[in-house]
Scaffold this motif. Structure first.
Motif, mmCIF file in Angstrom:
data_model
loop_
_atom_site.group_PDB
_atom_site.id
_atom_site.type_symbol
_atom_site.label_atom_id
_atom_site.label_comp_id
_atom_site.label_asym_id
_atom_site.label_seq_id
_atom_site.Cartn_x
_atom_site.Cartn_y
_atom_site.Cartn_z
ATOM 1 N N ASP A 72 0.993 -1.291 -0.031
ATOM 2 C CA ASP A 72 0.026 0.095 0.124
ATOM 3 C C ASP A 72 1.057 1.253 -0.015
ATOM 4 O O ASP A 72 0.588 2.385 -0.694
ATOM 5 C CB ASP A 72 -0.756 0.015 1.160
ATOM 6 C CG ASP A 72 -2.172 -1.167 1.055
ATOM 7 O OD1 ASP A 72 -2.328 -1.763 0.044
ATOM 8 O OD2 ASP A 72 -2.590 -1.420 2.284
ATOM 9 N N SER A 75 2.391 1.579 -3.467
ATOM 10 C CA SER A 75 1.292 2.230 -4.238
ATOM 11 C C SER A 75 1.066 3.632 -4.086
ATOM 12 O O SER A 75 0.953 4.298 -4.836
ATOM 13 C CB SER A 75 0.120 1.527 -4.071
ATOM 14 O OG SER A 75 -1.109 1.892 -4.750
ATOM 15 N N ARG A 76 0.875 3.760 -2.651
ATOM 16 C CA ARG A 76 0.910 5.571 -2.437
ATOM 17 C C ARG A 76 2.026 6.436 -2.956
ATOM 18 O O ARG A 76 2.007 7.550 -3.532
ATOM 19 C CB ARG A 76 0.683 5.808 -1.022
ATOM 20 C CG ARG A 76 -0.589 5.277 -0.232
ATOM 21 C CD ARG A 76 -1.057 5.858 1.137
ATOM 22 N NE ARG A 76 -0.159 5.233 1.882
ATOM 23 C CZ ARG A 76 -0.321 4.263 2.671
ATOM 24 N NH1 ARG A 76 -1.380 3.636 2.398
ATOM 25 N NH2 ARG A 76 0.530 3.867 3.691
ATOM 26 N N ARG A 77 3.350 5.678 -2.919
ATOM 27 C CA ARG A 77 4.449 6.445 -3.320
ATOM 28 C C ARG A 77 4.627 6.646 -4.720
ATOM 29 O O ARG A 77 4.632 7.720 -5.531
ATOM 30 C CB ARG A 77 5.538 5.820 -2.914
ATOM 31 C CG ARG A 77 6.020 6.026 -1.495
ATOM 32 C CD ARG A 77 7.548 5.851 -1.120
ATOM 33 N NE ARG A 77 7.643 4.224 -1.339
ATOM 34 C CZ ARG A 77 7.719 3.371 -0.568
ATOM 35 N NH1 ARG A 77 7.431 3.746 0.605
ATOM 36 N NH2 ARG A 77 8.049 2.099 -0.821
ATOM 37 N N VAL A 78 4.094 5.506 -5.497
ATOM 38 C CA VAL A 78 3.743 5.826 -6.970
ATOM 39 C C VAL A 78 2.664 6.858 -7.365
ATOM 40 O O VAL A 78 3.056 7.460 -8.220
ATOM 41 C CB VAL A 78 3.377 4.342 -7.621
ATOM 42 C CG1 VAL A 78 2.974 4.451 -9.154
ATOM 43 C CG2 VAL A 78 4.501 3.331 -7.306
ATOM 44 N N GLU A 79 1.530 6.755 -6.575
ATOM 45 C CA GLU A 79 0.603 7.901 -7.115
ATOM 46 C C GLU A 79 1.171 9.358 -6.572
ATOM 47 O O GLU A 79 0.993 10.286 -7.617
ATOM 48 C CB GLU A 79 -0.538 7.573 -6.023
ATOM 49 C CG GLU A 79 -1.433 6.158 -6.505
ATOM 50 C CD GLU A 79 -1.817 6.327 -7.891
ATOM 51 O OE1 GLU A 79 -2.092 7.660 -8.429
ATOM 52 O OE2 GLU A 79 -1.804 5.229 -8.536
ATOM 53 N N LYS A 80 2.155 9.284 -5.555
ATOM 54 C CA LYS A 80 2.398 10.465 -5.092
ATOM 55 C C LYS A 80 3.366 11.008 -6.326
ATOM 56 O O LYS A 80 3.470 12.159 -6.746
ATOM 57 C CB LYS A 80 3.252 10.690 -3.824
ATOM 58 C CG LYS A 80 3.682 11.955 -3.266
ATOM 59 C CD LYS A 80 4.252 11.904 -1.959
ATOM 60 C CE LYS A 80 4.894 13.104 -1.282
ATOM 61 N NZ LYS A 80 5.475 12.953 -0.068
ATOM 62 N N ARG A 82 3.370 9.919 -9.167
ATOM 63 C CA ARG A 82 2.727 10.412 -10.589
ATOM 64 C C ARG A 82 2.467 11.759 -10.390
ATOM 65 O O ARG A 82 2.218 12.844 -11.393
ATOM 66 C CB ARG A 82 1.746 9.752 -10.932
ATOM 67 C CG ARG A 82 2.091 7.977 -11.091
ATOM 68 C CD ARG A 82 0.828 7.307 -11.453
ATOM 69 N NE ARG A 82 1.241 5.912 -11.958
ATOM 70 C CZ ARG A 82 0.539 4.937 -11.955
ATOM 71 N NH1 ARG A 82 -0.754 5.071 -11.806
ATOM 72 N NH2 ARG A 82 1.035 3.850 -12.530
ATOM 73 N N GLU A 83 1.745 12.292 -9.243
ATOM 74 C CA GLU A 83 1.185 13.648 -9.189
ATOM 75 C C GLU A 83 2.368 14.562 -9.029
ATOM 76 O O GLU A 83 2.244 15.771 -9.696
ATOM 77 C CB GLU A 83 0.552 13.739 -7.639
ATOM 78 C CG GLU A 83 -0.689 12.922 -7.547
ATOM 79 C CD GLU A 83 -1.783 13.628 -8.585
ATOM 80 O OE1 GLU A 83 -1.827 14.619 -8.551
ATOM 81 O OE2 GLU A 83 -2.676 12.651 -8.927
ATOM 82 N N LYS A 86 3.178 15.245 -12.742
ATOM 83 C CA LYS A 86 2.297 16.167 -13.380
ATOM 84 C C LYS A 86 2.484 17.440 -12.958
ATOM 85 O O LYS A 86 2.563 18.568 -13.644
ATOM 86 C CB LYS A 86 0.854 15.469 -13.116
ATOM 87 C CG LYS A 86 0.327 14.381 -13.487
ATOM 88 C CD LYS A 86 -0.971 14.089 -13.170
ATOM 89 C CE LYS A 86 -1.616 12.703 -13.607
ATOM 90 N NZ LYS A 86 -3.047 12.443 -13.107
#
Length: 285
Positions: A72, A75-80, A82-83, A86
């Motif tokens: 988890d 996954s959060r680090r990956v999302e972070k 990505r953000e 961006k």
């Protein structure tokens, strides 16, 4: 996360994954004739169900919680990430837009500076033109004023010279005139001659008012010319000794009288120059 667990489960031996109850369920399903499924399809469904149950069982275990939490967190680090990517891309786009805007501003600033430079040059040219026109007008005005003043001074010189010369010639005119009309004629000629002498004397002497030779020479020249002209008109030449002597004496007297008149006029003009009642030519500012 489930796919990672499935990959870990695929590496385990199949007997470890199957419990007795699951094997019994498999045997019962295979003997049933109510379902008309292909052998391959039934095997895949059975395997998927077994895997799902096994995954849920593994997820409920305490020792797998750390792995799940790590997954988890990853996954959060990956999302972070990505953000953040961006955001970085957005900032890059904004920086490019700002750079383009700054380039446009610099171009406009250069155009404004060029326009200001042209306006300054035009202003300088206008000021130079105004100065030129002003200097031309002033020079013209000054020249006209100077010419007017010169005319006034010349008239003053003519008046002084004619007045003094006429007064100096009165004894001579009275001694020679037999009639009043003859006296008026002689005085008028002297008046005009002395007026011309005054103007010429001012222009001839100019500012060299201490040059005695120039002043006496001018008066003598006028006296000789007028005396000889008057003698030529009044007398006729006789080709005899007595006639030549008489003509010479008469001519000398006429010249001397006129030189005397113009010398008095010259003395009067010189006195006026030195007393600053009359300005020499040219007038100084």
């Amino acid at each position: 996360m489930h796919s990672a667990l499935l990959r870990s489960l695929h590496s385990l031996p199949l007997p470890l994954l199957l419990s007795k109850r699951q094997l019994h369920f498999q045997a019962r399903c295979s003997s049933s004739n109510s379902e008309e499924l292909e052998p391959g399809s039934r095997g895949m469904e059975l395997f998927s169900g077994l895997v799902g149950e096994r995954v849920e069982e593994l997820l409920r275990r305490e020792e797998n919680k750390a792995l799940i939490e790590g997954l988890d967190e990853a996954s959060r680090r990956v999302e972070k990430a990505r953000e953040e990517l961006k955001s970085v891309r957005k900032q890059r786009d904004e920086a490019l837009k700002a750079r383009e805007y700054m380039r446009q501003l610099e171009s406009q600033q250069a155009e404004i500076e060029e326009s200001q430079k042209e306006l300054l040059e035009a202003k300088i040219m206008m000021e130079e033109a105004q100065k030129s026109l002003s200097s031309t007008f002033n020079a013209k005005t000054t020249g006209e004023t100077s010419n007017n003043l010169e005319r006034v001074e010349s008239i003053k010189a003519a008046v002084i010279s004619s007045t003094v010369g006429t007064l100096a010639s009165l004894p001579i005119s009275l001694s020679q005139a037999t009639e009043f009309s003859e006296l008026i004629l002689h005085s008028s000629v002297v008046l005009i001659s002395c007026a011309l002498f005054g103007v010429t004397f001012r222009y001839a002497v100019r500012r060299d008012i201490d040059n005695i030779q120039l002043k006496t020479g001018t008066a003598g020249a006028f006296g000789f010319v007028k005396g000889l002209a008057g003698f030529e008109v009044a007398n006729s030449l006789e080709l005899s000794t007595d006639g030549l002597i008489s003509s010479s004496v008469a001519g000398a007297i006429s010249v001397a009288q006129n030189v005397f008149i113009f010398l008095f006029a010259a003395i009067a003009l010189d006195f006026c120059f030195k007393m600053r009642f009359l300005s020499p030519f040219p007038i100084r500012d």
